[in-house]
Design a protein around this motif. Structure first.
Motif: not given
Ligand SMILES: [Zn+2]
Length: 278
Positions: A38-40, A69-72, A97-101, A118-123
């Protein structure tokens, strides 16, 4: 806790946050990582766990577009590493992606502030290698199959088949320990998608998106439950029944069934986007 070998050179890490499963399939030259958390910070932890199992270069697969499943992706996919997904999942992440984030951060802000942060800090790094129905990867003396059997949990769910280990990684099309998540689902098509998986015939072990590994009897039981729900919804819609009364009859429990019925009523009214496939 870290990776456990569930078949020859097939490893699963049942990660405690959201009880999500990450799989690793080690071939002769390449290792396939299925999903990236979920996160970096979770992905950094995952990278370390992978290196304890294999030094091979990675190919990454996302089972679908949900953050857990994909934010890492951005942390785990270094330069030259491909990320595979179904075309629909890649498109959703690329365009929305940005809107969903932002929406997911809001969803978790009060329930789990650490996860929300964590979700917020993901690219968001969308997959760059896509397919529609089937793609076969040769990872060095070993074949790994990516297959899409239709819509279900989302528009673009894929399953990863490892025939030589009799293992199928099902993503959130199969869920253990909690009802399936219907928030982006296609409830009327989901049973057919699981029927496609069952037709593979050779599967001994199924890795669900969340929870403990299961067998095909479990998948069959979930298929039957989804079929029952689809018919409850069709009957209720035909009779003009409110979704609450449909949900009350489902063995999935009220909360899950309400979401499913809401999505399926939109579908039956021609208002679900994208519309049902012919
Ligand atoms: Zn999901």
């Amino acid at each position: 806790m870290t990776f456990t070998e569930i078949g020859p050179d097939v490893y699963v890490w049942r990660y405690p946050v959201l009880d999500v499963n990450i799989s690793l399939i080690v071939g002769g030259e390449v290792a396939v990582l299925v999903d990236t958390l979920s996160s970096p910070s979770q992905a950094t932890e995952l990278a370390e766990a992978i290196r304890a199992v294999t030094a091979h270069p990675l190919a990454i697969v996302n089972t679908h577009h949900h953050f857990d499943h994909c934010f890492g992706n951005a942390v785990l996919a270094g330069p030259g590493v491909s990320i595979w997904a179904h075309e629909a999942a890649a498109t959703i992440l690329r365009e929305d992606g940005a809107k969903l984030q932002r929406a997911w951060v809001e969803d978790y802000a009060s329930v789990d502030p650490v996860l929300a942060q964590g979700i917020a800090s993901a690219t968001v790094r969308p997959p760059d290698r896509t397919f529609l129905t089937e793609s076969i990867m040769d990872i060095g003396g070993r074949m790994v199959e990516l297959r899409h059997f239709g819509r279900g949990h989302t528009e673009g769910d894929l399953v990863v088949a490892v025939p030589d280990a009799l293992v199928l990684i099902a993503g959130d099309l199969v869920e253990q320990g909690a009802p399936p998540s219907f928030v982006d689902s296609f409830p009327l098509e989901w049973p057919e998608t699981l029927a496609g998986i069952r037709q593979l015939g050779w599967i001994a072990t199924v890795v669900p998106g969340h929870g403990s590994t299961v067998d095909m009897d479990f998948v069959q039981a979930q298929h039957d439950q989804l079929t029952e729900l689809a018919w409850l919804i069709r009957d209720g819609h035909r009779d003009g029944a409110p979704i609450e009364s449909v949900a009350a009859k489902s063995s999935f429990g009220r909360e899950a069934a309400l979401l499913a019925a809401h999505r399926a009523y939109l579908d039956l009214d021609g208002r679900l986007w994208p519309p049902r496939s012919p």
